[in-house]
Design a protein around this motif. Sequence first.
Motif, PDB file in Angstrom:
ATOM      1  N   ALA A  60      -8.185   7.560  -8.304  1.00 13.00           N
ATOM      2  CA  ALA A  60      -7.406   8.792  -8.468  1.00 13.00           C
ATOM      3  C   ALA A  60      -6.305   8.898  -7.420  1.00 13.00           C
ATOM      4  N   THR A  61      -6.630   8.620  -6.172  1.00 10.69           N
ATOM      5  CA  THR A  61      -5.630   8.732  -5.116  1.00 10.69           C
ATOM      6  C   THR A  61      -4.627   7.598  -5.206  1.00 10.69           C
ATOM      7  N   ARG A  62      -5.102   6.371  -5.419  1.00 13.53           N
ATOM      8  CA  ARG A  62      -4.193   5.230  -5.514  1.00 13.53           C
ATOM      9  C   ARG A  62      -3.170   5.442  -6.611  1.00 13.53           C
ATOM     10  N   ASP A  63      -3.621   5.936  -7.752  1.00 11.62           N
ATOM     11  CA  ASP A  63      -2.718   6.128  -8.874  1.00 11.62           C
ATOM     12  C   ASP A  63      -1.712   7.229  -8.592  1.00 11.62           C
ATOM     13  N   GLY A  64      -2.017   8.103  -7.654  1.00 12.69           N
ATOM     14  CA  GLY A  64      -1.106   9.195  -7.339  1.00 12.69           C
ATOM     15  C   GLY A  64       0.070   8.767  -6.484  1.00 12.69           C
ATOM     16  N   LEU A  65      -0.027   7.633  -5.803  1.00 10.16           N
ATOM     17  CA  LEU A  65       1.062   7.162  -4.940  1.00 10.16           C
ATOM     18  C   LEU A  65       2.010   6.268  -5.734  1.00 10.16           C
ATOM     19  N   LEU A  73       3.025   3.570   3.214  1.00  6.51           N
ATOM     20  CA  LEU A  73       1.683   3.784   3.751  1.00  6.51           C
ATOM     21  C   LEU A  73       1.147   2.520   4.411  1.00  6.51           C
ATOM     22  N   ILE A  74       1.337   1.395   3.770  1.00  6.75           N
ATOM     23  CA  ILE A  74       0.864   0.123   4.345  1.00  6.75           C
ATOM     24  C   ILE A  74       1.602  -0.180   5.644  1.00  6.75           C
ATOM     25  N   ASP A  75       2.917   0.036   5.656  1.00  7.02           N
ATOM     26  CA  ASP A  75       3.677  -0.171   6.897  1.00  7.02           C
ATOM     27  C   ASP A  75       3.223   0.800   7.982  1.00  7.02           C
ATOM     28  N   LEU A  76       2.924   2.009   7.600  1.00  5.95           N
ATOM     29  CA  LEU A  76       2.399   3.004   8.536  1.00  5.95           C
ATOM     30  C   LEU A  76       1.068   2.523   9.122  1.00  5.95           C
ATOM     31  N   ALA A  77       0.243   1.938   8.260  1.00  8.97           N
ATOM     32  CA  ALA A  77      -1.085   1.473   8.680  1.00  8.97           C
ATOM     33  C   ALA A  77      -1.006   0.330   9.689  1.00  8.97           C
ATOM     34  N   ILE A  78       0.086  -0.426   9.655  1.00  5.89           N
ATOM     35  CA  ILE A  78       0.225  -1.522  10.629  1.00  5.89           C
ATOM     36  C   ILE A  78       1.132  -1.111  11.786  1.00  5.89           C
ATOM     37  N   SER A  79       1.217   0.205  12.002  1.00  2.46           N
ATOM     38  CA  SER A  79       1.845   0.812  13.184  1.00  2.46           C
ATOM     39  C   SER A  79       3.360   0.710  13.245  1.00  2.46           C
ATOM     40  N   ALA A 127      -6.491   7.155   3.874  1.00  4.36           N
ATOM     41  CA  ALA A 127      -6.218   6.063   2.940  1.00  4.36           C
ATOM     42  C   ALA A 127      -7.355   5.043   2.941  1.00  4.36           C
ATOM     43  N   LEU A 128      -7.913   4.777   4.108  1.00  6.86           N
ATOM     44  CA  LEU A 128      -9.053   3.848   4.192  1.00  6.86           C
ATOM     45  C   LEU A 128     -10.306   4.455   3.562  1.00  6.86           C
ATOM     46  N   VAL A 129     -10.567   5.716   3.850  1.00  5.19           N
ATOM     47  CA  VAL A 129     -11.755   6.388   3.320  1.00  5.19           C
ATOM     48  C   VAL A 129     -11.703   6.489   1.797  1.00  5.19           C
ATOM     49  N   THR A 130     -10.523   6.792   1.262  1.00  5.83           N
ATOM     50  CA  THR A 130     -10.377   6.931  -0.189  1.00  5.83           C
ATOM     51  C   THR A 130     -10.116   5.592  -0.869  1.00  5.83           C
ATOM     52  N   ARG A 131     -10.106   4.530  -0.076  1.00  2.98           N
ATOM     53  CA  ARG A 131      -9.878   3.174  -0.572  1.00  2.98           C
ATOM     54  C   ARG A 131      -8.516   3.001  -1.235  1.00  2.98           C
ATOM     55  N   THR A 132      -7.566   3.774  -0.765  1.00  2.00           N
ATOM     56  CA  THR A 132      -6.199   3.607  -1.215  1.00  2.00           C
ATOM     57  C   THR A 132      -5.639   2.312  -0.650  1.00  2.00           C
ATOM     58  N   ILE A 133      -6.049   1.993   0.568  1.00  2.00           N
ATOM     59  CA  ILE A 133      -5.751   0.700   1.190  1.00  2.00           C
ATOM     60  C   ILE A 133      -7.058   0.172   1.763  1.00  2.00           C
ATOM     61  N   ASN A 134      -7.066  -1.108   2.117  1.00  2.00           N
ATOM     62  CA  ASN A 134      -8.245  -1.681   2.759  1.00  2.00           C
ATOM     63  C   ASN A 134      -7.804  -2.605   3.887  1.00  2.00           C
ATOM     64  N   VAL A 135      -8.745  -3.104   4.617  1.00  2.00           N
ATOM     65  CA  VAL A 135      -8.442  -3.928   5.785  1.00  2.00           C
ATOM     66  C   VAL A 135      -7.714  -5.204   5.377  1.00  2.00           C
ATOM     67  N   THR A 137      -5.686  -5.635   2.932  1.00  2.00           N
ATOM     68  CA  THR A 137      -4.296  -5.276   2.663  1.00  2.00           C
ATOM     69  C   THR A 137      -3.520  -5.148   3.965  1.00  2.00           C
ATOM     70  N   MET A 138      -4.152  -4.549   4.961  1.00  2.00           N
ATOM     71  CA  MET A 138      -3.490  -4.373   6.257  1.00  2.00           C
ATOM     72  C   MET A 138      -3.248  -5.723   6.935  1.00  2.00           C
ATOM     73  N   ILE A 139      -4.209  -6.627   6.842  1.00  2.00           N
ATOM     74  CA  ILE A 139      -4.052  -7.958   7.447  1.00  2.00           C
ATOM     75  C   ILE A 139      -2.911  -8.709   6.759  1.00  2.00           C
ATOM     76  N   ALA A 140      -2.882  -8.665   5.431  1.00  6.63           N
ATOM     77  CA  ALA A 140      -1.810  -9.324   4.687  1.00  6.63           C
ATOM     78  C   ALA A 140      -0.455  -8.711   5.027  1.00  6.63           C
ATOM     79  N   ALA A 141      -0.414  -7.393   5.174  1.00  6.13           N
ATOM     80  CA  ALA A 141       0.839  -6.709   5.517  1.00  6.13           C
ATOM     81  C   ALA A 141       1.308  -7.100   6.918  1.00  6.13           C
ATOM     82  N   ALA A 142       0.377  -7.250   7.846  1.00  6.88           N
ATOM     83  CA  ALA A 142       0.737  -7.653   9.213  1.00  6.88           C
ATOM     84  C   ALA A 142       1.326  -9.068   9.207  1.00  6.88           C
ATOM     85  N   ARG A 143       0.741  -9.951   8.399  1.00  6.43           N
ATOM     86  CA  ARG A 143       1.290 -11.317   8.292  1.00  6.43           C
ATOM     87  C   ARG A 143       2.692 -11.289   7.677  1.00  6.43           C
TER      88      ARG A 143
END
Length: 154
Positions: A60-65, A73-79, A127-135, A137-143
């Motif tokens: 539900a949350t993922r589809d809303g973004l 959001l992913i860029d935000l998650a990698i600071s 985003a992590l709690v609602t599984r909108t993103i996961n770890v 995804t964050m690792i791949a985004a950092a790379r």
Amino acid sequence: MMRTPAFIDRRKHGLAHAGEADTTMKDNVCEAVAALRAVRVEGQIMVDPGVHRFQARASATRDGLTDSEQNVLIDLAISMTDKGIAQRRAMSVRSVQNRLLSIYQKLEVEEDDQDLVNKRACAVYRALVTRTINVETMIAAARALELWLEQRDQ
């Protein structure tokens, strides 16, 4: 009469009651036949309605973004900073800030009148709690960010 797989499984596991007829079938035989025909003849994939309900709740949350909000959001998650996100995503800083406001609203990040909670960190947490993103995804985004930075510097 033919026994359905559901009945056979129930008998195998000792779940059928003594009073049940041996010809117990699905509640709606027509639906079962139509589903089997769709799978067998038309090559469709049939998924149990219970699975659909679970997937709908989980996504539900993922589809809303929007895709743009998901990227921010992913860029935000990698600071990344607003300026960094804007450069990487080829948008204005104001556009990034508008996406962030939308993300905060969709992830239900509440205002903190006392400035005790960082909204950016709270958004990543939600985003992590609602599984909108996961770890992963964050690792791949950092790379991907490392590669982008290397290419930008060349």
